[in-house]
Design an enzyme around this catalytic site. Structure first.
Site, PDB file in Angstrom:
ATOM      1  N   HIS A 157      -7.941   3.342   1.839  1.00 46.43           N
ATOM      2  CA  HIS A 157      -7.281   2.059   2.049  1.00 46.43           C
ATOM      3  C   HIS A 157      -6.994   1.904   3.548  1.00 46.43           C
ATOM      4  O   HIS A 157      -7.132   2.860   4.321  1.00 46.43           O
ATOM      5  CB  HIS A 157      -5.987   1.952   1.236  1.00 46.43           C
ATOM      6  CG  HIS A 157      -4.994   3.026   1.538  1.00 46.43           C
ATOM      7  ND1 HIS A 157      -4.790   4.111   0.727  1.00 46.43           N
ATOM      8  CD2 HIS A 157      -4.171   3.175   2.593  1.00 46.43           C
ATOM      9  CE1 HIS A 157      -3.879   4.888   1.262  1.00 46.43           C
ATOM     10  NE2 HIS A 157      -3.479   4.352   2.398  1.00 46.43           N
TER      11      HIS A 157
HETATM   12  C1  T46 Z   1      -1.522   6.555   3.692  1.00 44.96           C
HETATM   13  C2  T46 Z   1      -1.965   7.922   3.329  1.00 44.96           C
HETATM   14  C3  T46 Z   1      -2.069   8.823   4.514  1.00 44.96           C
HETATM   15  C4  T46 Z   1       5.395   4.991  -3.082  1.00 44.96           C
HETATM   16  O1  T46 Z   1       5.979   4.562  -4.098  1.00 44.96           O
HETATM   17  N1  T46 Z   1       6.047   5.070  -1.903  1.00 44.96           N
HETATM   18  C5  T46 Z   1       5.458   5.542  -0.774  1.00 44.96           C
HETATM   19  O2  T46 Z   1       6.117   5.592   0.302  1.00 44.96           O
HETATM   20  C6  T46 Z   1       4.091   5.981  -0.852  1.00 44.96           C
HETATM   21  C7  T46 Z   1       3.400   6.514   0.395  1.00 44.96           C
HETATM   22  C8  T46 Z   1       3.454   5.919  -2.040  1.00 44.96           C
HETATM   23  N2  T46 Z   1       4.100   5.438  -3.150  1.00 44.96           N
HETATM   24  C9  T46 Z   1       3.397   5.412  -4.439  1.00 44.96           C
HETATM   25  C10 T46 Z   1       2.237   4.453  -4.536  1.00 44.96           C
HETATM   26  C11 T46 Z   1       1.306   5.136  -5.517  1.00 44.96           C
HETATM   27  O3  T46 Z   1       1.690   4.809  -6.838  1.00 44.96           O
HETATM   28  O4  T46 Z   1       2.835   6.725  -4.637  1.00 44.96           O
HETATM   29  C12 T46 Z   1       1.588   6.624  -5.295  1.00 44.96           C
HETATM   30  C13 T46 Z   1       0.510   7.329  -4.491  1.00 44.96           C
HETATM   31  O5  T46 Z   1       0.232   6.558  -3.306  1.00 44.96           O
HETATM   32  P1  T46 Z   1      -1.240   6.388  -2.724  1.00 44.96           P
HETATM   33  O6  T46 Z   1      -2.218   6.371  -3.821  1.00 44.96           O
HETATM   34  O7  T46 Z   1      -1.230   5.229  -1.779  1.00 44.96           O
HETATM   35  O8  T46 Z   1      -1.393   7.770  -1.908  1.00 44.96           O
HETATM   36  P2  T46 Z   1      -2.507   8.182  -0.851  1.00 44.96           P
HETATM   37  O9  T46 Z   1      -2.350   9.643  -0.642  1.00 44.96           O
HETATM   38  O10 T46 Z   1      -3.841   7.664  -1.233  1.00 44.96           O
HETATM   39  O11 T46 Z   1      -2.063   7.409   0.513  1.00 44.96           O
HETATM   40  C14 T46 Z   1      -0.863   7.763   1.176  1.00 44.96           C
HETATM   41  C15 T46 Z   1      -0.103   6.505   1.614  1.00 44.96           C
HETATM   42  O12 T46 Z   1       0.118   5.652   0.487  1.00 44.96           O
HETATM   43  C16 T46 Z   1      -0.847   5.724   2.664  1.00 44.96           C
HETATM   44  O13 T46 Z   1       0.025   4.764   3.249  1.00 44.96           O
HETATM   45  O14 T46 Z   1      -1.823   6.068   4.764  1.00 44.96           O
HETATM   46  O15 T46 Z   1      -1.162   8.551   2.320  1.00 44.96           O
END
Ligand code: T46
Length: 134
Positions: free
Chosen positions: A52
């Protein structure tokens, strides 16, 4: 010459016979006001994350333990860097597509973010990202 997408911040370590200490401060060695921290751990071999971009958010990622590989893409160029050192931060700007691959099993990835969590700031489809970044 094109500017690299990989912007590394090197942190000072205060080390002595007891061990090492790194201090991270908003608007100093973290180049924005910090609104949020999160950490990714218990990562699985062969499982990638990210895929993303953010419209506004700026972040600094630090592998405080273990390692992972970041791919950054601005819609024109794609570059890769391995984070494997707690003295090294990766600055990830807005409108940069990121992918995280090859997590070590012991990886703890600490991320400093410039804003509170906001799903509306995410672009989670690569074709949409390309349309918005142009
Ligand atoms: C990024 C990379 C480096 C939350 O509720 N609060 C938060 O602050 C974050 C970061 C995530 N979430 C929830 C949203 C999803 O349901 O946690 C779940 C996993 O998030 P995501 O699939 O976006 O995780 P990554 O590892 O793909 O990405 C994360 C960050 O979201 C993103 O901003 O830059 O790490």
């Amino acid at each position: 010459m094109l500017e690299s997408l990989i912007k590394i911040i090197n942190f000072n370590s205060f080390g002595d016979e007891r061990g090492s200490l790194v201090a991270l401060e908003a608007d100093r060695n973290i180049p924005f006001p910090i609104k949020r921290l999160y950490y990714i751990f218990d990562t699985k071999t062969g499982v990638s994350r990210g895929f993303h971009a953010h419209r506004e958010l700026k972040q600094v990622a630090v592998a405080v333990k273990g390692s992972c590989r970041f791919v950054l893409d601005n819609g024109t160029n794609r570059e890769s860097v391995v984070l494997d050192n707690p003295l090294t931060g990766l600055l990830i700007d807005s409108f940069v597509w990121r992918e995280m691959h090859e997590f070590s099993e012991d990886c703890v990835l600490l991320v400093f973010a410039s804003a509170y969590y906001d799903e509306a700031d995410y672009i989670r489809n690569y074709d949409d990202f390309l349309l918005e970044v142009k």
